[in-house]
Write a protein that holds these residues in place. Structure first.
Motif, PDB file in Angstrom:
ATOM      1  N   LEU A  85      10.721   2.225  -4.266  1.00 30.14           N
ATOM      2  CA  LEU A  85       9.729   3.256  -3.916  1.00 30.14           C
ATOM      3  C   LEU A  85      10.064   4.570  -4.627  1.00 30.14           C
ATOM      4  CD1 LEU A  85       9.454   2.618  -0.063  1.00 30.14           C
ATOM      5  CD2 LEU A  85       7.789   1.995  -1.820  1.00 30.14           C
ATOM      6  N   THR A  86       9.065   5.409  -4.808  1.00 33.95           N
ATOM      7  CA  THR A  86       9.280   6.734  -5.385  1.00 33.95           C
ATOM      8  C   THR A  86       8.340   7.736  -4.728  1.00 33.95           C
ATOM      9  OG1 THR A  86       9.455   7.998  -7.456  1.00 33.95           O
ATOM     10  CG2 THR A  86       7.603   6.474  -7.267  1.00 33.95           C
ATOM     11  N   VAL A  87       8.652   9.028  -4.906  1.00 41.55           N
ATOM     12  CA  VAL A  87       7.831  10.086  -4.285  1.00 41.55           C
ATOM     13  C   VAL A  87       6.984  10.716  -5.371  1.00 41.55           C
ATOM     14  CG1 VAL A  87       7.901  12.284  -3.048  1.00 41.55           C
ATOM     15  CG2 VAL A  87       9.600  10.520  -2.556  1.00 41.55           C
ATOM     16  N   VAL A  88       5.725  10.845  -5.090  1.00 40.70           N
ATOM     17  CA  VAL A  88       4.822  11.481  -6.048  1.00 40.70           C
ATOM     18  C   VAL A  88       4.080  12.612  -5.329  1.00 40.70           C
ATOM     19  CG1 VAL A  88       4.565   9.456  -7.510  1.00 40.70           C
ATOM     20  CG2 VAL A  88       2.953   9.825  -5.623  1.00 40.70           C
ATOM     21  N   ARG A  89       3.689  13.662  -6.142  1.00 45.22           N
ATOM     22  CA  ARG A  89       2.939  14.765  -5.597  1.00 45.22           C
ATOM     23  C   ARG A  89       1.487  14.364  -5.644  1.00 45.22           C
ATOM     24  NH1 ARG A  89       4.129  20.363  -5.282  1.00 45.22           N
ATOM     25  NH2 ARG A  89       2.241  21.619  -5.212  1.00 45.22           N
ATOM     26  N   THR A  90       0.824  14.584  -4.547  1.00 42.16           N
ATOM     27  CA  THR A  90      -0.595  14.256  -4.507  1.00 42.16           C
ATOM     28  C   THR A  90      -1.388  15.389  -5.077  1.00 42.16           C
ATOM     29  OG1 THR A  90      -0.746  15.127  -2.270  1.00 42.16           O
ATOM     30  CG2 THR A  90      -0.377  12.752  -2.519  1.00 42.16           C
ATOM     31  N   GLU A  91      -2.512  15.152  -5.754  1.00 42.03           N
ATOM     32  CA  GLU A  91      -3.296  16.119  -6.503  1.00 42.03           C
ATOM     33  C   GLU A  91      -3.974  17.126  -5.593  1.00 42.03           C
ATOM     34  OE1 GLU A  91      -3.503  16.634  -9.749  1.00 42.03           O
ATOM     35  OE2 GLU A  91      -1.982  15.091  -9.990  1.00 42.03           O
ATOM     36  N   ASP A  92      -4.345  16.773  -4.401  1.00 43.48           N
ATOM     37  CA  ASP A  92      -5.128  17.680  -3.562  1.00 43.48           C
ATOM     38  C   ASP A  92      -4.243  18.723  -2.871  1.00 43.48           C
ATOM     39  OD1 ASP A  92      -3.931  15.687  -2.162  1.00 43.48           O
ATOM     40  OD2 ASP A  92      -5.588  15.347  -0.776  1.00 43.48           O
ATOM     41  N   ASN A  93      -2.935  18.685  -3.109  1.00 35.91           N
ATOM     42  CA  ASN A  93      -2.065  19.719  -2.568  1.00 35.91           C
ATOM     43  C   ASN A  93      -1.537  20.549  -3.716  1.00 35.91           C
ATOM     44  OD1 ASN A  93      -2.303  19.116   0.167  1.00 35.91           O
ATOM     45  ND2 ASN A  93      -0.841  17.443  -0.025  1.00 35.91           N
TER      46      ASN A  93
ATOM     47  N   ASP B 184       0.850  -1.189   0.000  1.00 30.65           N
ATOM     48  CA  ASP B 184       0.000   0.000   0.000  1.00 30.65           C
ATOM     49  C   ASP B 184       0.890   1.245   0.000  1.00 30.65           C
ATOM     50  OD1 ASP B 184      -2.280  -1.492   0.067  1.00 30.65           O
ATOM     51  OD2 ASP B 184      -2.274  -1.585   2.273  1.00 30.65           O
ATOM     52  N   PRO B 185       0.474   2.284  -0.718  1.00 34.32           N
ATOM     53  CA  PRO B 185       1.302   3.523  -0.675  1.00 34.32           C
ATOM     54  C   PRO B 185       1.413   4.027   0.760  1.00 34.32           C
ATOM     55  CG  PRO B 185      -0.791   3.909  -1.775  1.00 34.32           C
ATOM     56  CD  PRO B 185      -0.724   2.455  -1.490  1.00 34.32           C
ATOM     57  N   ILE B 186       2.617   4.485   1.068  1.00 33.94           N
ATOM     58  CA  ILE B 186       2.841   5.022   2.435  1.00 33.94           C
ATOM     59  C   ILE B 186       2.377   6.476   2.456  1.00 33.94           C
ATOM     60  CG2 ILE B 186       4.588   5.569   4.158  1.00 33.94           C
ATOM     61  CD1 ILE B 186       6.244   3.267   2.886  1.00 33.94           C
ATOM     62  N   ARG B 187       1.386   6.732   3.224  1.00 38.52           N
ATOM     63  CA  ARG B 187       0.824   8.090   3.292  1.00 38.52           C
ATOM     64  C   ARG B 187       1.550   8.908   4.369  1.00 38.52           C
ATOM     65  NH1 ARG B 187      -1.884   9.397  -1.154  1.00 38.52           N
ATOM     66  NH2 ARG B 187      -3.261   7.725  -1.769  1.00 38.52           N
ATOM     67  N   PRO B 188       1.998  10.114   4.003  1.00 36.91           N
ATOM     68  CA  PRO B 188       2.612  10.991   5.022  1.00 36.91           C
ATOM     69  C   PRO B 188       1.530  11.515   5.971  1.00 36.91           C
ATOM     70  CG  PRO B 188       2.364  12.180   2.990  1.00 36.91           C
ATOM     71  CD  PRO B 188       1.901  10.782   2.732  1.00 36.91           C
ATOM     72  N   PRO B 189       1.934  12.131   7.051  1.00 34.60           N
ATOM     73  CA  PRO B 189       0.946  12.733   7.974  1.00 34.60           C
ATOM     74  C   PRO B 189       0.106  13.804   7.249  1.00 34.60           C
ATOM     75  CG  PRO B 189       3.212  13.137   8.747  1.00 34.60           C
ATOM     76  CD  PRO B 189       3.301  12.362   7.511  1.00 34.60           C
ATOM     77  N   GLU B 190      -1.078  14.135   7.768  1.00 33.26           N
ATOM     78  CA  GLU B 190      -1.986  15.055   7.087  1.00 33.26           C
ATOM     79  C   GLU B 190      -1.450  16.499   7.098  1.00 33.26           C
ATOM     80  OE1 GLU B 190      -6.153  12.651   7.797  1.00 33.26           O
ATOM     81  OE2 GLU B 190      -5.852  14.628   8.640  1.00 33.26           O
ATOM     82  N   ARG B 191      -0.620  16.889   8.033  1.00 35.93           N
ATOM     83  CA  ARG B 191      -0.080  18.269   8.095  1.00 35.93           C
ATOM     84  C   ARG B 191       1.431  18.246   7.935  1.00 35.93           C
ATOM     85  NH1 ARG B 191      -3.405  22.255  11.493  1.00 35.93           N
ATOM     86  NH2 ARG B 191      -5.498  21.369  11.271  1.00 35.93           N
TER      87      ARG B 191
ATOM     88  N   LEU C 114       4.738   8.596  -0.772  1.00 38.18           N
ATOM     89  CA  LEU C 114       5.679   7.554  -1.209  1.00 38.18           C
ATOM     90  C   LEU C 114       4.888   6.376  -1.778  1.00 38.18           C
ATOM     91  CD1 LEU C 114       8.290   7.412   1.706  1.00 38.18           C
ATOM     92  CD2 LEU C 114       8.723   8.082  -0.639  1.00 38.18           C
ATOM     93  N   VAL C 115       5.177   6.004  -3.050  1.00 40.81           N
ATOM     94  CA  VAL C 115       4.474   4.871  -3.650  1.00 40.81           C
ATOM     95  C   VAL C 115       5.506   3.925  -4.303  1.00 40.81           C
ATOM     96  CG1 VAL C 115       2.347   6.149  -4.054  1.00 40.81           C
ATOM     97  CG2 VAL C 115       4.102   6.068  -5.833  1.00 40.81           C
ATOM     98  N   SER C 116       5.052   2.757  -4.661  1.00 41.86           N
ATOM     99  CA  SER C 116       5.958   1.804  -5.332  1.00 41.86           C
ATOM    100  C   SER C 116       6.200   2.247  -6.755  1.00 41.86           C
ATOM    101  CB  SER C 116       5.322   0.408  -5.358  1.00 41.86           C
ATOM    102  OG  SER C 116       5.160  -0.070  -4.050  1.00 41.86           O
ATOM    103  N   SER C 117       7.428   2.098  -7.192  1.00 40.29           N
ATOM    104  CA  SER C 117       7.786   2.468  -8.558  1.00 40.29           C
ATOM    105  C   SER C 117       7.624   1.265  -9.491  1.00 40.29           C
ATOM    106  CB  SER C 117       9.233   2.949  -8.569  1.00 40.29           C
ATOM    107  OG  SER C 117       9.701   3.016  -9.892  1.00 40.29           O
ATOM    108  N   PRO C 118       7.130   1.504 -10.718  1.00 41.85           N
ATOM    109  CA  PRO C 118       7.038   0.390 -11.672  1.00 41.85           C
ATOM    110  C   PRO C 118       8.389  -0.253 -11.968  1.00 41.85           C
ATOM    111  CG  PRO C 118       5.793   2.270 -12.455  1.00 41.85           C
ATOM    112  CD  PRO C 118       6.590   2.752 -11.261  1.00 41.85           C
ATOM    113  N   GLN C 119       9.443   0.590 -11.800  1.00 44.08           N
ATOM    114  CA  GLN C 119      10.792   0.067 -12.052  1.00 44.08           C
ATOM    115  C   GLN C 119      11.334  -0.669 -10.853  1.00 44.08           C
ATOM    116  OE1 GLN C 119      10.001   3.349 -12.939  1.00 44.08           O
ATOM    117  NE2 GLN C 119       9.697   2.707 -15.056  1.00 44.08           N
ATOM    118  N   GLY C 120      10.552  -0.685  -9.819  1.00 44.62           N
ATOM    119  CA  GLY C 120      10.991  -1.382  -8.599  1.00 44.62           C
ATOM    120  C   GLY C 120      11.369  -0.366  -7.545  1.00 44.62           C
TER     121      GLY C 120
END
Lengths: 149, 166
Positions: free
Chosen positions: A141-149, A118-125, A133-139
């Motif tokens: 983990l990678t960091v992605v920007r979430t849309e609601d921020n 499961d993607p690791i969710r950072p704290p809400e604040r 932090l989510v899993s990368s297709p290349q293997g």
């Protein structure tokens, strides 16, 4: 006509086993070949001896079982050393084949079977709330920007 | 087939073949011949009752007789075998020397050939009847008979040549 064929036909005729037509043909042939009379005399003598012998000695005609079933193929036991060699070769080839199969397994097969965490969710604040932090297709983990921020 | 017609057929076959069958068993089994003839006809009656229609009842009976004779030999008492051997030895001593030598040749033949000679020269079965009784093709009967007679002929010729050279 060969000597053997003539003898066979003469025996059949003397035993009454020729058809009337065949007997007539044979008789004509014998008439044209007077030298065959000697063979006829021998056949008759042989038949007479056989008849007398069989009648005199009844044990000669004792019936015995004849083989009617299809004989089984005889089993020839392999020498022990040869059998052991064959077993070793089979085991070795099996092991080699297994190893080859493992080595040639395509890349990603193992990865595809991995359970996606499961993607690791950072704290809400805080500053990292717009990243995840989510899993990368290349293997890994990678960091992605979430849309609601 | 009705019981009456079956009985009539059996009686006909008995009249035609009874004596031959008795002679067949008497040569081999002496006093047990009568019982064996009866057993042969009982087996034939059962088969007729099942609807079987043999082309040659005589050959069929000899086929049955043959199997009964084999079974009888297997169960035969040692004493009777010894008695038969003694009779055979006595007969051999009194026999023409040429027949004794012929006996050796025939005794050395395979069992099927010996039996064919016996069925033909003792019991008068035809090639076709022997084929049915022995459960082999007619061609086999013919070739085996010819082979047996050929060997006998060869032996007789060899002996005659050696005798004339003396």
């Amino acid at each position: 006509m060969t000597e053997e064929s003539l003898r066979a036909l003469l025996i059949d005729r003397e035993l009454g086993e020729l058809t009337p037509e065949a007997a007539d043909l044979l008789q004509s042939w014998l008439a044209d070949h007077p030298g065959s009379n000697a063979e006829l005399a021998q056949v008759r003598e042989t038949l007479q001896i056989a008849r007398e012998t069989v009648r005199r000695f009844p044990d000669l005609g004792r019936p015995e079982p004849t083989v009617t079933s299809i004989p089984r193929a005889s089993f020839r036991a392999l020498p022990l050393a040869l059998a052991a060699s064959v077993a070793v070769l089979l085991a070795l080839s099996g092991w080699i084949g297994f190893q080859a199969g493992l080595a040639s397994a395509p890349v990603g097969v193992v990865e595809k079977t991995q359970i996606q965490p499961d993607p690791i969710r950072p704290p809400e604040r805080g500053p990292w709330t717009k990243y995840a932090l989510v899993s990368s297709p290349q293997g890994g983990l990678t960091v992605v920007r979430t849309e609601d921020n | 087939m009705s019981a009456e017609s079956e009985k009539a057929e059996l009686e006909t076959i008995f009249r035609q073949c009874g004596n031959d069958l008795t002679a067949y068993f008497a040569r081999r089994h002496g006093g047990a011949a009568e019982d064996l003839v009866q057993e042969s006809f009982l087996q034939l009656a059962k088969r007729l009752g099942r609807g079987e229609k043999p082309r040659s009842p005589r050959a069929y009976l000899f086929g049955i007789a043959r199997h009964l004779s084999m079974a009888c030999f297997r169960n035969q008492q040692t004493g009777r075998e010894q008695e038969l051997r003694c009779e055979e030895e006595v007969a051999a001593e009194e026999t023409d020397e040429r027949l004794s030598r012929a006996r050796e040749v025939i005794a050395a033949l395979p069992p099927l050939q010996r039996e064919i000679l016996d069925l033909r020269f003792m019991h008068g079965l035809s090639y076709g009847e022997m084929a049915i009784a022995l459960a082999v093709p007619v061609g086999t009967v013919r070739s085996r008979l010819h082979n047996a007679l050929g060997l006998l002929r060869e032996k007789i010729s060899t002996e005659e040549k050696s005798t004339s050279n003396l």
